[in-house]
Write a protein that holds these residues in place. Sequence first.
Motif, PDB file in Angstrom:
ATOM      1  N   ARG A  13       0.783  -1.237   0.000  1.00  0.00           N
ATOM      2  CA  ARG A  13       0.000   0.000   0.000  1.00  0.00           C
ATOM      3  C   ARG A  13       0.813   1.284   0.000  1.00  0.00           C
ATOM      4  NH1 ARG A  13      -3.066  -3.783   2.353  1.00  0.00           N
ATOM      5  NH2 ARG A  13      -5.324  -3.672   2.174  1.00  0.00           N
ATOM      6  N   LYS A  23       4.106   7.811   0.536  1.00  0.00           N
ATOM      7  CA  LYS A  23       3.027   8.087  -0.417  1.00  0.00           C
ATOM      8  C   LYS A  23       1.969   7.005  -0.299  1.00  0.00           C
ATOM      9  CE  LYS A  23       3.750   7.758  -4.922  1.00  0.00           C
ATOM     10  NZ  LYS A  23       4.227   8.001  -6.291  1.00  0.00           N
ATOM     11  N   ARG A  24       0.700   7.389  -0.464  1.00  0.00           N
ATOM     12  CA  ARG A  24      -0.403   6.435  -0.403  1.00  0.00           C
ATOM     13  C   ARG A  24      -1.454   6.801  -1.436  1.00  0.00           C
ATOM     14  NH1 ARG A  24      -5.175   8.428   1.659  1.00  0.00           N
ATOM     15  NH2 ARG A  24      -5.005  10.405   2.758  1.00  0.00           N
ATOM     16  N   LYS A  25      -2.344   5.842  -1.706  1.00  0.00           N
ATOM     17  CA  LYS A  25      -3.476   6.087  -2.602  1.00  0.00           C
ATOM     18  C   LYS A  25      -4.719   6.369  -1.753  1.00  0.00           C
ATOM     19  CE  LYS A  25      -1.800   4.179  -6.662  1.00  0.00           C
ATOM     20  NZ  LYS A  25      -2.031   4.363  -8.026  1.00  0.00           N
ATOM     21  N   HIS A  26      -5.708   6.996  -2.357  1.00  0.00           N
ATOM     22  CA  HIS A  26      -6.968   7.248  -1.666  1.00  0.00           C
ATOM     23  C   HIS A  26      -7.850   5.998  -1.677  1.00  0.00           C
ATOM     24  CE1 HIS A  26      -6.102  11.600  -2.276  1.00  0.00           C
ATOM     25  NE2 HIS A  26      -6.685  11.651  -1.090  1.00  0.00           N
ATOM     26  N   THR A  45      -8.478   9.802  -7.438  1.00  0.00           N
ATOM     27  CA  THR A  45      -7.538   9.151  -8.341  1.00  0.00           C
ATOM     28  C   THR A  45      -6.093   9.462  -7.956  1.00  0.00           C
ATOM     29  OG1 THR A  45      -9.112   9.279 -10.144  1.00  0.00           O
ATOM     30  CG2 THR A  45      -6.829   8.972 -10.756  1.00  0.00           C
ATOM     31  N   HIS A  46      -5.839  10.699  -7.549  1.00  0.00           N
ATOM     32  CA  HIS A  46      -4.478  11.145  -7.278  1.00  0.00           C
ATOM     33  C   HIS A  46      -3.973  10.601  -5.941  1.00  0.00           C
ATOM     34  CE1 HIS A  46      -5.121  13.681 -10.691  1.00  0.00           C
ATOM     35  NE2 HIS A  46      -6.122  14.296 -10.096  1.00  0.00           N
ATOM     36  N   SER A  47      -2.684  10.318  -5.896  1.00  0.00           N
ATOM     37  CA  SER A  47      -2.094   9.847  -4.640  1.00  0.00           C
ATOM     38  C   SER A  47      -1.743  11.044  -3.769  1.00  0.00           C
ATOM     39  CB  SER A  47      -0.861   9.001  -4.918  1.00  0.00           C
ATOM     40  OG  SER A  47       0.069   9.731  -5.673  1.00  0.00           O
TER      41      SER A  47
END
Length: 65
Positions: A13, A23-26, A45-47
């Motif tokens: 993740r 850094k992570r994704k939503h 969409t954006h991290s």
Amino acid sequence: MPKQKTKSSAKKRFKLTGTGKIKRKHAFKSHILTKKSKKRKLALTHSTLVDKADEGSIKEQLRLK
């Protein structure tokens, strides 16, 4: 002493940036997208970066500390 293993869930993740931030994704963009607005879906969409309060526990899971 056996080697310490990283948490597989955290490994999948999170990514480390060049400056050492995480850094992570939503979340909430995998299904049931019909009721969400286009603006909201685009934003998901954006991290983004992990919050400072959570950084310590994630670094521990990734065995970076």
